[in-house]
Design an enzyme around this catalytic site. Structure first.
Site, PDB file in Angstrom:
ATOM      1  CD  GLU A   1      -5.476  -0.456  10.591  1.00  0.00           C
ATOM      2  OE1 GLU A   1      -6.590  -0.492  10.071  1.00  0.00           O
ATOM      3  OE2 GLU A   1      -4.419  -0.325   9.932  1.00  0.00           O
TER       4      GLU A   1
ATOM      5  CD  GLU B   1      -1.714  -3.032   8.598  1.00  0.00           C
ATOM      6  OE1 GLU B   1      -2.333  -2.313   7.786  1.00  0.00           O
ATOM      7  OE2 GLU B   1      -2.276  -3.822   9.375  1.00  0.00           O
TER       8      GLU B   1
HETATM    9  O1  IFM Z   1      -5.778  -4.153   4.391  1.00  0.00           O
HETATM   10  C1  IFM Z   1      -5.798  -3.258   5.455  1.00  0.00           C
HETATM   11  C2  IFM Z   1      -5.368  -3.940   6.736  1.00  0.00           C
HETATM   12  O2  IFM Z   1      -6.149  -5.049   7.022  1.00  0.00           O
HETATM   13  C3  IFM Z   1      -5.469  -2.988   7.894  1.00  0.00           C
HETATM   14  N1  IFM Z   1      -4.773  -1.760   7.602  1.00  0.00           N
HETATM   15  C4  IFM Z   1      -5.027  -1.111   6.360  1.00  0.00           C
HETATM   16  C5  IFM Z   1      -4.872  -2.100   5.219  1.00  0.00           C
HETATM   17  C6  IFM Z   1      -5.137  -1.397   3.874  1.00  0.00           C
HETATM   18  O3  IFM Z   1      -6.437  -0.907   3.840  1.00  0.00           O
END
Ligand code: IFM
Length: 459
Positions: free
Chosen positions: A167, A365
């Protein structure tokens, strides 16, 4: 094509975590501070005043995490490595002890038949590099590639699936735009410099890892469907789309920043910043693409009732001029992050990204924070709303695959409740709860639901 992903005949399953969110032990075995060690000490930076110095105490013994992952029966465990454990001063000296930990983790996973998926950078930049300008300066990209090679040299014989960055939107625009994330700077439009240097770092690292024999080097983006609520919001939405999505996909897929991106980020036209060869290096550099999805970005004209203060909210709108009259306007239902629940947007995102990139995709994710209040007689948590969220999003992935999107896997965020950045420990995304007093780990109903799903569908 080079890659070590499964062929996609069926969806693979996994869980994900990140170093600063779970490891703790900020000074052990020669580790130097990261920008998150520093930022969390700033009054007001974290909602509950906490930090990651204990987190889930995963360092130095990865054994309990490996047991939990094994219990799920999943194919993949995605974790990140802490750069300041491995190159504490950000320079060239490699700290063997830091790498030993990840070797124990990787070997333990492989012994139990779990495939490691390693992310090289999930936001914990060595503070020493931030002191020299962090991602705002070009040298950090070069240092990142050196670090990536050091890790690959040690673990490349066992880890075949690599992600460079997680990200980069958050690193650039929350780190240097809104300042809600470390290093907590607010440099306005200059934050786009960080975006370019992050992509350059990815490109340099991927090139050198490929030279070193790596087959599957990807990048993980939190691509975000941007939805304009009204016609009046269309231009603002296009600007949001530029810095949420196109500023990353443009260099990767086309080897350029498009005209709309240059309009909102004029600094990206500066030849001192974007030097000859930079974009060619990034172009085609990813063997696969990780997509992190939680919620869409719905953009509307500001009215009194439309105010969202989540970290994905005002931060990026504040990063460029001309959008003062617009806000993020998530609809209901929402999770505890105030993020709209919208599984259909995930389906569309995957189909669109498949057509846009042609790359194998992994949903690296996906998950939800909810207040875990229903406690069962055995002390575990009945997190029905998390299960509903996961079920609907899995159905969206299945639908995207049916529509032809080349999605190879789905990783749930996250294995266990952990340090949720500027929200501290107030937001829980885990399949396993972690008692903040004694760190006891108790699988929630969603953990058992996921294990059962993996058994039924095959990992
Ligand atoms: O916890 C975070 C993660 O580190 C990166 N993506 C989003 C998740 C939730 O906010």
């Amino acid at each position: 094509m080079r890659h070590a992903l499964p062929d996609g005949s069926r969806l693979a399953f996994g869980v994900a975590t990140a170093s600063y969110q779970i490891e703790g032990a900020p000074h052990a075995d020669g580790k130097a501070p990261s920008i998150w060690d520093t930022f969390t000490q700033r009054p007001g930076a974290v909602d509950d005043g906490s930090d990651g110095s204990v987190a889930c105490a995963s360092y130095p013994d990865p054994g309990p995490d490996i047991e939990l992952v094994t219990g799920l029966g999943v194919r993949w465990y995605r974790f990140s490595l802490s750069w300041p454990r491995i190159v504490p001063d950000g320079g060239s000296e490699v700290n063997k002890l830091g790498l030993d930990y990840y070797e124990r983790l990787v070997d333990g996973l492989l012994e139990r038949g779990v495939t490691p998926m390693a992310t090289l950078y999930h936001w914990d930049l060595p503070q020493s590099l931030e002191d020299l300008g962090g991602w705002l300066v070009r040298d950090t990209a070069e240092r990142f590639a050196d670090y990536a090679v050091a890790v690959h040299d040690r673990l490349g014989d066992r880890v075949r699936l690599w992600a460079t960055l997680n990200e980069p939107w958050c690193s650039a625009y929350l780190g240097y735009g809104s300042g809600r994330h470390a290093p907590g700077k607010q440099v306005g439009g200059e934050a786009h410099r960080a975006a370019h240097h992050l992509m350059l770092g990815h490109g340099l690292a991927a090139a050198r890892m490929h030279e070193g024999g790596a087959e599957s080097v990807g990048i993980v983006l939190n691509l975000t469907p941007v939805l304009a609520e009204t016609e009046a919001a269309a231009d603002a939405a296009d600007g949001v789309d530029a810095i949420r999505n196109r500023v990353w996909l443009g260099p990767l897929v086309d080897g350029e920043y498009d005209a709309g991106t240059l309009r909102v980020a004029p600094v990206l036209a500066d030849p001192e910043l974007v030097r000859p060869g930079d974009l060619d290096l990034v172009h085609g550099s990813a063997d696969w693409l990780g997509v992190n999805y939680y919620t869409p970005a719905r953009v509307a004209q500001a009215t009194e009732e439309l105010v969202s203060d989540d970290t994905g909210g005002d931060g990026d709108l504040a990063a460029f001029p001309g959008v003062e009259d617009f806000r993020f306007a998530p609809r209901h239902p929402r999770t505890d992050m105030d993020w709209e629940v919208d599984a259909d947007s995930l389906e569309r995102l995957l189909v669109d990204t498949h057509h846009r990139t042609g790359l194998p995709l992994v949903v690296t994710e996906n998950g939800a924070a909810y207040v875990d209040k229903t406690v069962l007689p055995d002390g575990s948590i009945d997190d029905a709303d998390r299960i509903d969220y996961l079920e609907s999003h899995l159905a969206a992935i299945d639908a995207a695959r049916d529509a032809g999107a080349d999605v190879r896997g789905w990783l749930v965020w996250t294995l266990m409740d952990n340090f949720e950045w500027s929200h501290g420990y107030t937001k829980t995304f885990g399949l396993v709860s972690v008692d903040r007093d004694d760190l006891r780990r108790t699988p929630k109903r969603s953990y058992h639901w996921f294990a059962d799903l993996v058994r039924r569908r095959g990992r």
